[in-house]
Design a protein around this motif. Structure first.
Motif, mmCIF file in Angstrom:
data_model
loop_
_atom_site.group_PDB
_atom_site.id
_atom_site.type_symbol
_atom_site.label_atom_id
_atom_site.label_comp_id
_atom_site.label_asym_id
_atom_site.label_seq_id
_atom_site.Cartn_x
_atom_site.Cartn_y
_atom_site.Cartn_z
ATOM 1 N N GLY A 126 2.191 -1.368 -3.118
ATOM 2 C CA GLY A 126 1.611 -0.053 -3.389
ATOM 3 C C GLY A 126 2.603 1.065 -3.179
ATOM 4 N N GLY A 127 2.058 2.285 -3.032
ATOM 5 C CA GLY A 127 2.894 3.447 -2.756
ATOM 6 C C GLY A 127 3.219 4.291 -3.967
ATOM 7 N N ASP A 128 3.937 5.395 -3.702
ATOM 8 C CA ASP A 128 4.296 6.349 -4.745
ATOM 9 C C ASP A 128 5.811 6.368 -4.919
ATOM 10 O OD1 ASP A 128 5.151 7.659 -2.456
ATOM 11 O OD2 ASP A 128 3.472 9.065 -2.432
ATOM 12 N N GLY A 152 1.986 -3.633 -7.053
ATOM 13 C CA GLY A 152 1.212 -2.405 -7.128
ATOM 14 C C GLY A 152 2.039 -1.138 -7.110
ATOM 15 N N LEU A 153 3.360 -1.263 -7.207
ATOM 16 C CA LEU A 153 4.238 -0.092 -7.277
ATOM 17 C C LEU A 153 4.626 0.211 -8.721
ATOM 18 C CD1 LEU A 153 5.865 2.076 -5.764
ATOM 19 C CD2 LEU A 153 7.735 0.415 -5.534
ATOM 20 N N VAL A 185 -5.198 -1.162 -0.352
ATOM 21 C CA VAL A 185 -3.892 -0.529 -0.208
ATOM 22 C C VAL A 185 -3.812 0.658 -1.167
ATOM 23 C CG1 VAL A 185 -1.395 -0.852 -0.453
ATOM 24 C CG2 VAL A 185 -2.809 -2.708 0.462
ATOM 25 N N PHE A 186 -3.164 1.734 -0.729
ATOM 26 C CA PHE A 186 -2.986 2.933 -1.546
ATOM 27 C C PHE A 186 -2.004 2.637 -2.679
ATOM 28 C CE2 PHE A 186 -0.897 7.309 -1.798
ATOM 29 C CZ PHE A 186 -1.907 7.850 -2.584
ATOM 30 N N THR A 187 -2.487 2.663 -3.923
ATOM 31 C CA THR A 187 -1.663 2.328 -5.095
ATOM 32 C C THR A 187 -1.795 3.408 -6.166
ATOM 33 O OG1 THR A 187 -3.488 1.024 -6.010
ATOM 34 C CG2 THR A 187 -1.833 -0.172 -4.708
ATOM 35 N N PRO A 188 -1.313 4.631 -5.914
ATOM 36 C CA PRO A 188 -1.538 5.740 -6.849
ATOM 37 C C PRO A 188 -0.826 5.614 -8.190
ATOM 38 C CG PRO A 188 0.015 6.382 -5.153
ATOM 39 C CD PRO A 188 -0.535 5.050 -4.742
ATOM 40 N N THR A 226 -0.305 2.755 -9.953
ATOM 41 C CA THR A 226 -0.806 1.687 -10.826
ATOM 42 C C THR A 226 -2.316 1.531 -10.767
ATOM 43 O OG1 THR A 226 -0.583 -0.004 -9.108
ATOM 44 C CG2 THR A 226 1.341 0.408 -10.515
ATOM 45 N N ASN A 227 -2.935 2.061 -9.712
ATOM 46 C CA ASN A 227 -4.384 1.877 -9.494
ATOM 47 C C ASN A 227 -4.777 0.401 -9.402
ATOM 48 O OD1 ASN A 227 -5.079 4.654 -9.476
ATOM 49 N ND2 ASN A 227 -4.900 4.706 -11.697
#
Length: 265
Positions: free
Chosen positions: A8-10, A31-32, A59-62, A64-65
């Motif tokens: 995840g993550g930005d 997810g990144l 998990v925060f996945t901004p 790819t969602n």
């Protein structure tokens, strides 16, 4: 070669990936990027984003969602080192890097600069000679107050501990007691809140003349919707480093992660 999986993550995590690859680590992601397929179970080290989760479920996945349950991370790890932010996996070798001064103090810099950017864009006067209240003398509050003072603002900082009052006096700041905010007339042009619990009551909000009320905390220091209903220019601005300075914030996180990996090796 240590295998690392970033989940995840930005944009900050993209910088971390590049930094670690330059140190000859094998880095996969999940997810990144669109369609990435990093394998959690094959990694020696797991790196989770800022914040690790927003709902305590996934998990925060901004970028790819992609839906990655926290339970999946837990189930696919056993002896791996897990680096996360504002979260803890029980019965796992887990480090919350946001609790480390080496990370949080540096990360306060892009937070402070981002807050000042918002203030400049949302007022019709200069920071110079403005009367500003910074609520909280923690990591972000200290850096923010210093930056504002250097720009020529008349800065007051609210704190709770005698130690903080002494420090603020020594540094030349006006200060007030956070616990007495409700009993004071807060005649400031701009108010920044950095404290992660309610500090401004509805009654206090009703008597604020400020042009901007900006909440930098995660959980909130006042009733945002009520403040807006009163006609205040009230805004919430969490996670500023990733929004206003992702490259710098990524370098700060990469430095912290690299140091942790070296230490645990």
């Amino acid at each position: 070669m240590k295998k690392i999986c970033i989940i995840g993550g930005d944009a900050r995590l993209k910088t971390v990936k590049h930094h670690l690859e330059n140190q000859n680590f094998f880095v996969s992601t999940l997810g990144l990027y669109p369609n990435d397929k990093g394998d959690i179970s094959l990694a020696d080290i797991i790196i989770l984003p800022v914040p690790t989760t927003r709902d305590n479920v996934t998990v925060f996945t901004p970028l790819t969602n992609k839906v990655i349950p926290l339970s999946e991370v837990f189930e696919k790890t056993e002896n791996q080192l897990i680096l996360c932010c504002n979260y803890n996996f029980e019965n796992r070798k887990c480090i919350d890097y946001n609790t480390l001064d080496s990370y949080a103090l540096l990360n306060a810099v892009p937070t402070a600069e981002g807050a000042i950017k918002i203030a400049i864009e949302n007022t019709n006067f200069t920071i110079w000679q403005s009367k500003i209240l910074v609520i909280g003398n923690g990591r972000v509050g200290k850096i923010l107050a210093n930056r504002l003072k250097n720009l020529g603002a008349f800065v007051t900082v609210s704190a709770r501990k005698p130690k903080d009052f002494a420090e603020l006096e020594a540094l030349g700041f006006n200060y007030i007691n956070t616990e007495k905010l409700e009993n004071l007339y807060l005649g400031y042009d701009i108010i920044f809140n950095t404290v992660d619990f309610p500090v401004l009551s509805d009654k206090t909000l009703e008597n604020l003349p400020c042009s901007l009320l900006l909440d930098l905390s995660s959980k909130g220091g006042f009733n945002l919707e009520y403040a807006k209903s009163l006609g205040l220019n009230a805004q919430k601005a969490p996670a500023l480093p990733g929004k206003t300075a992702p490259k710098t914030a990524g370098k700060i996180l990469a430095k912290t992660v690299s140091e942790l990996i070296r230490f645990y090796n």
